[in-house]
Motif scaffolding. Sequence first.
Motif, PDB file in Angstrom:
ATOM      1  N   MET A   1       0.725  -1.066  -0.005  1.00  0.00           N
ATOM      2  CA  MET A   1      -0.041   0.045   0.009  1.00  0.00           C
ATOM      3  C   MET A   1       0.935   1.154   0.034  1.00  0.00           C
ATOM      4  SD  MET A   1      -2.768   1.347   2.771  1.00  0.00           S
ATOM      5  CE  MET A   1      -3.818   0.411   2.169  1.00  0.00           C
ATOM      6  N   ASN A   2       0.403   2.270  -0.596  1.00  0.00           N
ATOM      7  CA  ASN A   2       1.421   3.422  -0.830  1.00  0.00           C
ATOM      8  C   ASN A   2       0.835   4.368   0.217  1.00  0.00           C
ATOM      9  OD1 ASN A   2       3.165   2.631  -2.723  1.00  0.00           O
ATOM     10  ND2 ASN A   2       1.326   3.202  -4.283  1.00  0.00           N
ATOM     11  N   PHE A   3       1.449   5.404   0.814  1.00  0.00           N
ATOM     12  CA  PHE A   3       1.257   6.363   2.069  1.00  0.00           C
ATOM     13  C   PHE A   3       1.720   7.669   1.485  1.00  0.00           C
ATOM     14  CE2 PHE A   3       1.340   2.236   4.167  1.00  0.00           C
ATOM     15  CZ  PHE A   3      -0.259   2.365   4.817  1.00  0.00           C
ATOM     16  N   GLU A   4       0.832   8.572   1.599  1.00  0.00           N
ATOM     17  CA  GLU A   4       1.508   9.993   1.374  1.00  0.00           C
ATOM     18  C   GLU A   4       2.050  10.875   2.319  1.00  0.00           C
ATOM     19  OE1 GLU A   4      -1.321  13.611  -0.011  1.00  0.00           O
ATOM     20  OE2 GLU A   4      -1.357  11.981  -1.572  1.00  0.00           O
ATOM     21  N   PHE A   5       3.272  11.625   2.240  1.00  0.00           N
ATOM     22  CA  PHE A   5       3.782  12.252   3.227  1.00  0.00           C
ATOM     23  C   PHE A   5       4.396  13.547   2.811  1.00  0.00           C
ATOM     24  CE2 PHE A   5       4.715   7.832   4.579  1.00  0.00           C
ATOM     25  CZ  PHE A   5       4.166   7.738   5.884  1.00  0.00           C
ATOM     26  N   VAL A   6       4.380  14.593   3.427  1.00  0.00           N
ATOM     27  CA  VAL A   6       4.504  15.854   3.211  1.00  0.00           C
ATOM     28  C   VAL A   6       6.149  16.097   3.455  1.00  0.00           C
ATOM     29  CG1 VAL A   6       3.970  18.406   3.292  1.00  0.00           C
ATOM     30  CG2 VAL A   6       2.073  16.879   3.154  1.00  0.00           C
ATOM     31  N   ASN A  14       5.182  13.330  -1.239  1.00  0.00           N
ATOM     32  CA  ASN A  14       5.875  12.381  -1.625  1.00  0.00           C
ATOM     33  C   ASN A  14       5.125  11.022  -1.165  1.00  0.00           C
ATOM     34  OD1 ASN A  14       9.049  13.037  -1.866  1.00  0.00           O
ATOM     35  ND2 ASN A  14       7.897  14.687  -0.691  1.00  0.00           N
ATOM     36  N   VAL A  15       5.163  10.000  -2.225  1.00  0.00           N
ATOM     37  CA  VAL A  15       4.425   8.851  -1.931  1.00  0.00           C
ATOM     38  C   VAL A  15       5.480   7.697  -1.710  1.00  0.00           C
ATOM     39  CG1 VAL A  15       2.729   7.199  -2.916  1.00  0.00           C
ATOM     40  CG2 VAL A  15       2.563   9.585  -3.595  1.00  0.00           C
ATOM     41  N   LEU A  16       5.193   7.160  -0.554  1.00  0.00           N
ATOM     42  CA  LEU A  16       6.310   5.801  -0.100  1.00  0.00           C
ATOM     43  C   LEU A  16       5.403   4.423  -0.263  1.00  0.00           C
ATOM     44  CD1 LEU A  16       8.155   7.771   2.925  1.00  0.00           C
ATOM     45  CD2 LEU A  16       8.837   7.346   0.575  1.00  0.00           C
ATOM     46  N   TYR A  17       5.941   3.569  -0.501  1.00  0.00           N
ATOM     47  CA  TYR A  17       5.549   2.177  -0.483  1.00  0.00           C
ATOM     48  C   TYR A  17       5.637   1.608   0.965  1.00  0.00           C
ATOM     49  CZ  TYR A  17       4.900  -2.721  -1.195  1.00  0.00           C
ATOM     50  OH  TYR A  17       4.601  -4.062  -0.965  1.00  0.00           O
ATOM     51  N   VAL A  33      13.667   7.094   7.513  1.00  0.00           N
ATOM     52  CA  VAL A  33      14.105   8.255   6.860  1.00  0.00           C
ATOM     53  C   VAL A  33      14.077   8.220   5.343  1.00  0.00           C
ATOM     54  CG1 VAL A  33      16.294   9.659   6.517  1.00  0.00           C
ATOM     55  CG2 VAL A  33      15.673   8.748   8.736  1.00  0.00           C
ATOM     56  N   TRP A  34      13.502   9.111   4.619  1.00  0.00           N
ATOM     57  CA  TRP A  34      13.263   9.149   3.205  1.00  0.00           C
ATOM     58  C   TRP A  34      13.757  10.556   2.527  1.00  0.00           C
ATOM     59  CZ3 TRP A  34       9.389  12.739   2.138  1.00  0.00           C
ATOM     60  CH2 TRP A  34       8.713  12.868   3.047  1.00  0.00           C
ATOM     61  N   ASP A  35      14.081  10.698   1.303  1.00  0.00           N
ATOM     62  CA  ASP A  35      14.395  11.842   0.741  1.00  0.00           C
ATOM     63  C   ASP A  35      13.321  12.078  -0.224  1.00  0.00           C
ATOM     64  OD1 ASP A  35      17.124  11.816   1.906  1.00  0.00           O
ATOM     65  OD2 ASP A  35      17.796  10.485   0.205  1.00  0.00           O
ATOM     66  N   CYS A  36      12.939  13.296  -0.151  1.00  0.00           N
ATOM     67  CA  CYS A  36      12.019  14.092  -1.162  1.00  0.00           C
ATOM     68  C   CYS A  36      12.352  13.937  -2.573  1.00  0.00           C
ATOM     69  CB  CYS A  36      11.868  15.575  -0.648  1.00  0.00           C
ATOM     70  SG  CYS A  36      10.768  16.574  -1.664  1.00  0.00           S
ATOM     71  N   TRP A  37      11.482  13.666  -3.305  1.00  0.00           N
ATOM     72  CA  TRP A  37      12.004  13.589  -4.778  1.00  0.00           C
ATOM     73  C   TRP A  37      12.147  14.752  -5.231  1.00  0.00           C
ATOM     74  CZ3 TRP A  37       9.265  15.985  -8.804  1.00  0.00           C
ATOM     75  CH2 TRP A  37       7.897  16.525  -8.516  1.00  0.00           C
ATOM     76  N   LEU A  38      11.750  16.071  -4.693  1.00  0.00           N
ATOM     77  CA  LEU A  38      11.861  17.235  -5.533  1.00  0.00           C
ATOM     78  C   LEU A  38      12.997  18.055  -4.799  1.00  0.00           C
ATOM     79  CD1 LEU A  38      10.463  19.308  -7.382  1.00  0.00           C
ATOM     80  CD2 LEU A  38       9.155  20.330  -5.272  1.00  0.00           C
ATOM     81  N   CYS A  39      13.188  18.379  -3.533  1.00  0.00           N
ATOM     82  CA  CYS A  39      14.373  19.052  -3.067  1.00  0.00           C
ATOM     83  C   CYS A  39      15.336  18.016  -2.456  1.00  0.00           C
ATOM     84  CB  CYS A  39      13.994  20.050  -2.139  1.00  0.00           C
ATOM     85  SG  CYS A  39      13.439  19.163  -0.527  1.00  0.00           S
ATOM     86  N   ASP A  40      15.305  16.713  -2.542  1.00  0.00           N
ATOM     87  CA  ASP A  40      16.374  15.860  -1.830  1.00  0.00           C
ATOM     88  C   ASP A  40      16.595  16.150  -0.616  1.00  0.00           C
ATOM     89  OD1 ASP A  40      17.684  13.495  -2.677  1.00  0.00           O
ATOM     90  OD2 ASP A  40      19.523  14.493  -2.604  1.00  0.00           O
ATOM     91  N   GLY A  41      15.797  16.680   0.093  1.00  0.00           N
ATOM     92  CA  GLY A  41      15.624  17.079   1.844  1.00  0.00           C
ATOM     93  C   GLY A  41      15.320  15.686   2.532  1.00  0.00           C
ATOM     94  N   ALA A  42      16.012  15.289   3.504  1.00  0.00           N
ATOM     95  CA  ALA A  42      15.920  14.202   4.270  1.00  0.00           C
ATOM     96  C   ALA A  42      14.897  14.346   5.270  1.00  0.00           C
ATOM     97  CB  ALA A  42      17.294  13.808   5.213  1.00  0.00           C
TER      98      ALA A  42
END
Length: 54
Positions: A1-6, A14-17, A33-42
């Motif tokens: 299932m995919n989850f949405e995080f800001v 951002n959508v994470l599996y 911990v995950w990296d934003c697809w747009l700004c690459d922020g952790a």
Amino acid sequence: MNFEFVCGWCGEENVLYGEPTGWWRELYRVPDVWDCWLCDGANTTPDGPWTPAD
């Protein structure tokens, strides 16, 4: 299932599996911990419950 995080840095969605865990597959595991697809922020995953992505 995919989850949405800001992203906490730029505000982009951002959508994470979420990998199913548990016997009935009602619990999910996402990266701590995950990296934003747009700004690459952790970013750190917040405590649940999480919003399922459409």
